[in-house]
Design a protein around this motif. Structure first.
Motif, PDB file in Angstrom:
ATOM      1  N   ILE A   1     -46.074  26.053  35.213  1.00  0.00           N
ATOM      2  CA  ILE A   1     -47.129  25.076  34.962  1.00  0.00           C
ATOM      3  C   ILE A   1     -47.837  25.532  33.699  1.00  0.00           C
ATOM      4  CG2 ILE A   1     -49.227  23.980  35.826  1.00  0.00           C
ATOM      5  CD1 ILE A   1     -48.180  24.663  38.680  1.00  0.00           C
ATOM      6  N   SER A   2     -47.810  24.686  32.680  1.00  0.00           N
ATOM      7  CA  SER A   2     -48.464  25.014  31.414  1.00  0.00           C
ATOM      8  C   SER A   2     -49.554  23.990  31.145  1.00  0.00           C
ATOM      9  CB  SER A   2     -47.448  25.026  30.266  1.00  0.00           C
ATOM     10  OG  SER A   2     -47.103  23.712  29.897  1.00  0.00           O
ATOM     11  N   THR A   3     -50.208  24.139  30.018  1.00  0.00           N
ATOM     12  CA  THR A   3     -51.256  23.184  29.656  1.00  0.00           C
ATOM     13  C   THR A   3     -50.666  21.821  29.306  1.00  0.00           C
ATOM     14  OG1 THR A   3     -51.172  24.112  27.419  1.00  0.00           O
ATOM     15  CG2 THR A   3     -52.951  24.883  28.865  1.00  0.00           C
ATOM     16  N   ASN A   4     -49.343  21.759  29.014  1.00  0.00           N
ATOM     17  CA  ASN A   4     -48.720  20.492  28.616  1.00  0.00           C
ATOM     18  C   ASN A   4     -47.658  19.965  29.575  1.00  0.00           C
ATOM     19  OD1 ASN A   4     -50.222  21.107  26.374  1.00  0.00           O
ATOM     20  ND2 ASN A   4     -48.642  20.588  24.910  1.00  0.00           N
ATOM     21  N   LYS A   5     -47.094  20.835  30.430  1.00  0.00           N
ATOM     22  CA  LYS A   5     -45.984  20.364  31.259  1.00  0.00           C
ATOM     23  C   LYS A   5     -45.854  21.126  32.561  1.00  0.00           C
ATOM     24  CE  LYS A   5     -42.714  21.423  28.132  1.00  0.00           C
ATOM     25  NZ  LYS A   5     -43.109  22.294  27.089  1.00  0.00           N
ATOM     26  N   VAL A   6     -45.089  20.523  33.468  1.00  0.00           N
ATOM     27  CA  VAL A   6     -44.633  21.171  34.693  1.00  0.00           C
ATOM     28  C   VAL A   6     -43.121  21.238  34.556  1.00  0.00           C
ATOM     29  CG1 VAL A   6     -44.425  20.962  37.195  1.00  0.00           C
ATOM     30  CG2 VAL A   6     -46.514  20.224  36.064  1.00  0.00           C
ATOM     31  N   ALA A   7     -42.541  22.437  34.775  1.00  0.00           N
ATOM     32  CA  ALA A   7     -41.107  22.606  34.550  1.00  0.00           C
ATOM     33  C   ALA A   7     -40.501  23.498  35.631  1.00  0.00           C
ATOM     34  CB  ALA A   7     -40.875  23.217  33.172  1.00  0.00           C
ATOM     35  N   PHE A   8     -39.201  23.296  35.855  1.00  0.00           N
ATOM     36  CA  PHE A   8     -38.457  24.089  36.831  1.00  0.00           C
ATOM     37  C   PHE A   8     -37.112  24.446  36.232  1.00  0.00           C
ATOM     38  CE2 PHE A   8     -35.154  24.382  40.052  1.00  0.00           C
ATOM     39  CZ  PHE A   8     -35.695  25.266  40.963  1.00  0.00           C
ATOM     40  N   CYS A   9     -36.672  25.685  36.469  1.00  0.00           N
ATOM     41  CA  CYS A   9     -35.333  26.105  36.070  1.00  0.00           C
ATOM     42  C   CYS A   9     -34.724  26.905  37.210  1.00  0.00           C
ATOM     43  CB  CYS A   9     -35.372  26.953  34.801  1.00  0.00           C
ATOM     44  SG  CYS A   9     -33.716  27.402  34.235  1.00  0.00           S
ATOM     45  N   SER A  10     -33.467  26.586  37.549  1.00  0.00           N
ATOM     46  CA  SER A  10     -32.799  27.272  38.648  1.00  0.00           C
ATOM     47  C   SER A  10     -32.557  28.739  38.309  1.00  0.00           C
ATOM     48  CB  SER A  10     -31.472  26.586  38.987  1.00  0.00           C
ATOM     49  OG  SER A  10     -30.579  26.669  37.900  1.00  0.00           O
ATOM     50  N   GLU A  11     -32.549  29.557  39.350  1.00  0.00           N
ATOM     51  CA  GLU A  11     -32.302  30.991  39.207  1.00  0.00           C
ATOM     52  C   GLU A  11     -30.878  31.245  38.736  1.00  0.00           C
ATOM     53  OE1 GLU A  11     -32.700  33.991  42.570  1.00  0.00           O
ATOM     54  OE2 GLU A  11     -34.594  32.883  42.634  1.00  0.00           O
ATOM     55  N   ARG A  12     -29.939  30.539  39.319  1.00  0.00           N
ATOM     56  CA  ARG A  12     -28.521  30.707  38.988  1.00  0.00           C
ATOM     57  C   ARG A  12     -27.984  29.423  38.375  1.00  0.00           C
ATOM     58  NH1 ARG A  12     -27.409  31.977  44.718  1.00  0.00           N
ATOM     59  NH2 ARG A  12     -28.723  33.767  45.109  1.00  0.00           N
ATOM     60  N   SER A  13     -26.915  29.552  37.631  1.00  0.00           N
ATOM     61  CA  SER A  13     -26.285  28.360  37.066  1.00  0.00           C
ATOM     62  C   SER A  13     -25.519  27.626  38.171  1.00  0.00           C
ATOM     63  CB  SER A  13     -25.358  28.739  35.919  1.00  0.00           C
ATOM     64  OG  SER A  13     -24.399  29.668  36.339  1.00  0.00           O
ATOM     65  N   LEU A  14     -25.400  26.330  37.994  1.00  0.00           N
ATOM     66  CA  LEU A  14     -24.696  25.487  38.955  1.00  0.00           C
ATOM     67  C   LEU A  14     -23.419  24.965  38.308  1.00  0.00           C
ATOM     68  CD1 LEU A  14     -27.799  23.411  40.109  1.00  0.00           C
ATOM     69  CD2 LEU A  14     -26.862  25.436  41.197  1.00  0.00           C
TER      70      LEU A  14
END
Length: 133
Positions: free
Chosen positions: A100-113
């Protein structure tokens, strides 16, 4: 011997309130553990994943650097919070980091799919989503 609440001396009320509060905290903790274990087949796998992610974070130099590497960060944008979580998808939960930043909410997976490319070859990519605030 149980003392009915109506007959409880007033000096015992703070102790009973504290015990009730501790009981609720213990219940919340137990529910959190239950939810976490339910997402992984074995608790050892869950712990191993958390330790592995912690090691990656240390190697890169912190969650802020990971955030900047994964997502385009605008000038003046600051990371407010980062935490490990599971993103619920139709294919099941995906472990990763929520930023969570001042401009966005973002998610990245721990492992590649694994995905199948349009040409039919198997490719591995991290599951990433973000939205501007």
């Amino acid at each position: 011997m149980e003392i009915p609440v109506d007959e409880t001396p007033s000096r015992h009320l703070p102790v009973l309130k504290r015990m009730s509060k501790l009981g609720k905290k213990a219940n919340n903790f137990a529910n959190g553990v239950k939810q976490h274990v339910r997402l992984a087949p074995k608790i050892t796998g869950t712990v191993k994943g958390k330790l592995s992610l912690g090691a990656k974070i240390i190697q890169v130099g912190g969650v802020e650097k990971i955030f900047k590497q994964l997502f385009s960060v605008k000038e003046g944008e600051n990371l407010l919070k980062a935490c490990q979580c599971y993103l619920s998808t139709t294919a099941g939960p995906i472990a990763g980091l929520l930023f969570i930043s001042t401009n966005k909410v973002a998610f990245c997976s721990e492992r590649s799919l694994k995905f199948c490319s349009p040409s039919g070859e198997l490719i591995r990519v991290h599951y990433k989503v973000h939205d501007q605030l």
